[in-house]
Design a protein around this motif. Sequence first.
Motif, PDB file in Angstrom:
ATOM      1  N   ASP A   1      10.898   6.850 -40.709  1.00 56.81           N
ATOM      2  CA  ASP A   1      10.434   5.880 -41.526  1.00 56.81           C
ATOM      3  C   ASP A   1       9.606   6.293 -42.622  1.00 56.81           C
ATOM      4  O   ASP A   1       9.005   7.359 -42.598  1.00 56.81           O
ATOM      5  CB  ASP A   1       9.790   4.894 -40.822  1.00 56.81           C
ATOM      6  CG  ASP A   1       8.503   5.378 -39.889  1.00 56.81           C
ATOM      7  OD1 ASP A   1       7.778   5.513 -40.664  1.00 56.81           O
ATOM      8  OD2 ASP A   1       8.753   5.680 -38.729  1.00 56.81           O
TER       9      ASP A   1
ATOM     10  N   ASP B   1       6.585   5.276 -43.289  1.00 52.54           N
ATOM     11  CA  ASP B   1       5.304   5.530 -42.732  1.00 52.54           C
ATOM     12  C   ASP B   1       4.991   7.039 -42.238  1.00 52.54           C
ATOM     13  O   ASP B   1       3.906   7.621 -42.163  1.00 52.54           O
ATOM     14  CB  ASP B   1       4.907   4.783 -41.416  1.00 52.54           C
ATOM     15  CG  ASP B   1       4.480   3.264 -42.116  1.00 52.54           C
ATOM     16  OD1 ASP B   1       3.250   3.219 -42.340  1.00 52.54           O
ATOM     17  OD2 ASP B   1       5.061   2.393 -41.986  1.00 52.54           O
ATOM     18  N   VAL B   2       5.913   7.801 -41.672  1.00 55.01           N
ATOM     19  CA  VAL B   2       6.030   8.999 -41.510  1.00 55.01           C
ATOM     20  C   VAL B   2       6.065  10.013 -42.580  1.00 55.01           C
ATOM     21  O   VAL B   2       5.463  11.084 -42.619  1.00 55.01           O
ATOM     22  CB  VAL B   2       6.753   9.592 -40.159  1.00 55.01           C
ATOM     23  CG1 VAL B   2       6.307   8.753 -38.938  1.00 55.01           C
ATOM     24  CG2 VAL B   2       8.238   9.474 -40.360  1.00 55.01           C
TER      25      VAL B   2
ATOM     26  N   ALA C   1       0.349   5.480 -44.480  1.00 57.37           N
ATOM     27  CA  ALA C   1      -0.420   4.501 -45.535  1.00 57.37           C
ATOM     28  C   ALA C   1      -1.709   4.897 -45.848  1.00 57.37           C
ATOM     29  O   ALA C   1      -2.164   4.406 -46.687  1.00 57.37           O
ATOM     30  CB  ALA C   1      -0.419   3.084 -44.789  1.00 57.37           C
TER      31      ALA C   1
ATOM     32  N   GLY D   1      11.558   1.118 -43.281  1.00 56.76           N
ATOM     33  CA  GLY D   1      10.394   0.722 -43.307  1.00 56.76           C
ATOM     34  C   GLY D   1       9.961   0.141 -44.711  1.00 56.76           C
ATOM     35  O   GLY D   1      10.555  -0.378 -45.373  1.00 56.76           O
ATOM     36  N   SER D   2       8.641   0.344 -44.862  1.00 57.22           N
ATOM     37  CA  SER D   2       8.040   0.120 -46.218  1.00 57.22           C
ATOM     38  C   SER D   2       8.514   0.435 -47.583  1.00 57.22           C
ATOM     39  O   SER D   2       9.493   1.429 -47.627  1.00 57.22           O
ATOM     40  CB  SER D   2       6.472   0.639 -46.196  1.00 57.22           C
ATOM     41  OG  SER D   2       6.105   0.902 -47.496  1.00 57.22           O
TER      42      SER D   2
END
Lengths: 164, 426
Positions: A15, A17-18, A22, A64-65
């Motif tokens: 994802d 985030d990894v 953030a 994800g983001s």
Amino acid sequence: MTVEGKAYKYGDNVDTDVIIPARYLNSSDPGHLKAHCMEDIDPTFAGSVAEGDIMVAGENFGCGSSREHAPVAIKASGISLVIASGFARIFYRNSINVGLPIMECPEASSKINAGDVVRADFDTGLITDITTGETFTARPFPEFIKKIIDAGGLVPYTGQKAGQ
Amino acid sequence: MGMTVSAKILADHAGLGSVLPGDLVEARLDLVLGNDVTTPPAIDIMKKTGKDKVFDKDKVVLVPDHFTPNKDIKSAELSKKLQDFVCSQCLTNVFELGRKNMGIEHVILPENGLVFPGDLIIGADSHTCTYGALGAFSTGVGSTDLACAMASGSTWFKVPEAIKIVLKGKLSRYVTAKDVILHLIGMIGVSGALYKSLEFEGEGVHEISMDGRLTIANMAIECGAKNAVFPVDEVTLAYMEKTNPSRLREGRYKVYYPDEDAPYSDVITIDLSEVPLTVALPHLPSNTAKASEIKAMKIDQVVIGSCTNGRYEDIKTAAEILRGKKVKSGVRCIVIPGSQKIYRRALDEGLLAVFDDAGCVISTPTCGPCLGGHMGVLAKGERCVSTTNRNFVGRMGSPDSEVILAGVPVAAASAVKGEVATPDDI
């Protein structure tokens, strides 16, 4: 165009985030981002990756983001290509937009080992694992992506349209 | 072949009579959204397109919410860059901390009446899919797409395939819309709807409030979906009447219905009465389990808020469960109303006093801890029950911390018990 480098291998559902946590999004400077790329699943990545190396991963890479900082961080690290079984939608779009080459190829994704030397040809979609001698063929880019790439990315593409 | 709601909205905005899944269209946009993380790079990119003015000062909406109130000097620079751009572009919608229209982007855009049925919206935030709750087509993009859309007012789309989700029955006591979407993600996985639309229908839809529909649409991205869309009904019309009565009366919106022969790659029926209180264990939103089956799992923190569960109903539900109770010693319970209006309503109705009496932290609206930004970052080895939307490795702080996703009743009950719990346990 052909790229060649050592493979860094990861699993499914890597994802954003990894890819870039953030806590580092308080700057979008590529130099800042690359220092923390993959930090939470592979703390050694940023210190060992060399220009031209290739990232290989499983399904749903980049989920994800929507942070465009993720493909920017990977590109700034020197990674010349990401090969995955599949990509999450926003990451796929962002990669094209920022000029990070990506290829979908489930077979290559499962058979290439970490550390193998891999060569890929963007024009033919041919991927060669030089270490094992195996070859794979990636799905070619769809036509609409080629148009954006021909224009040099989304920014010049939009600039051309604005000037019409 | 017929068309889905998503296909019809894209076709109309592209000036085409009909489109098929897989078709590529260039479509005009009704709203373009950015936040304090994604807008600053987009401002630089927009300059490179050669355009120095946004396409429409009413239709570009930029909300500082991720790291606000600014957590450090770098994030302060990001917010300043965003607000300077808002000012220099004379944008109609200005969002300043503490003002009545302010809060978390996906809470305040609907709340301020900026989203209507049939609108086509992109936002440089993955949870932009939230607005499908109102019958709009909305999806997340990155900063380059944001920049080009701010400049041109249009972008390209691939018309998605769709999965039809039929809701029937009624929710059991304490079970919320959050449990429904976690349940669905658990069924189909984090890439179960990759590149596709989730189109909701069925009589069960009418049982779900607008706040609940916003929660469900919000998390469509967590199963890979491009967007989610709900039918427009009396609940939608009542919400529009409350948030933007003039646009409603002027009829400046369009309600779309799917054709009878619209193609769906799959049809999934969910009986709401069978959805249990659900949690998603680390480290994927699809790693779901029945909350009642999680025993003796100690926690250090609870977060109640976010673009997923920071709406009035969520805050009210949390207060109902925490009224007269105390947060367990050693546990931090952080309550974050999603907007200034919700904060004020909770204040006027005495809900904030309930939280204060229970021993909660009450924060100004911010995304904050959801993405490990600030206002509740986790230490190594800590575990949090959170009403937010992601529980990836390191999402809320240390890569060695854990996030368990849940609805508000489970989160509030867990704060009291000090371990994962349901309201029946306290």
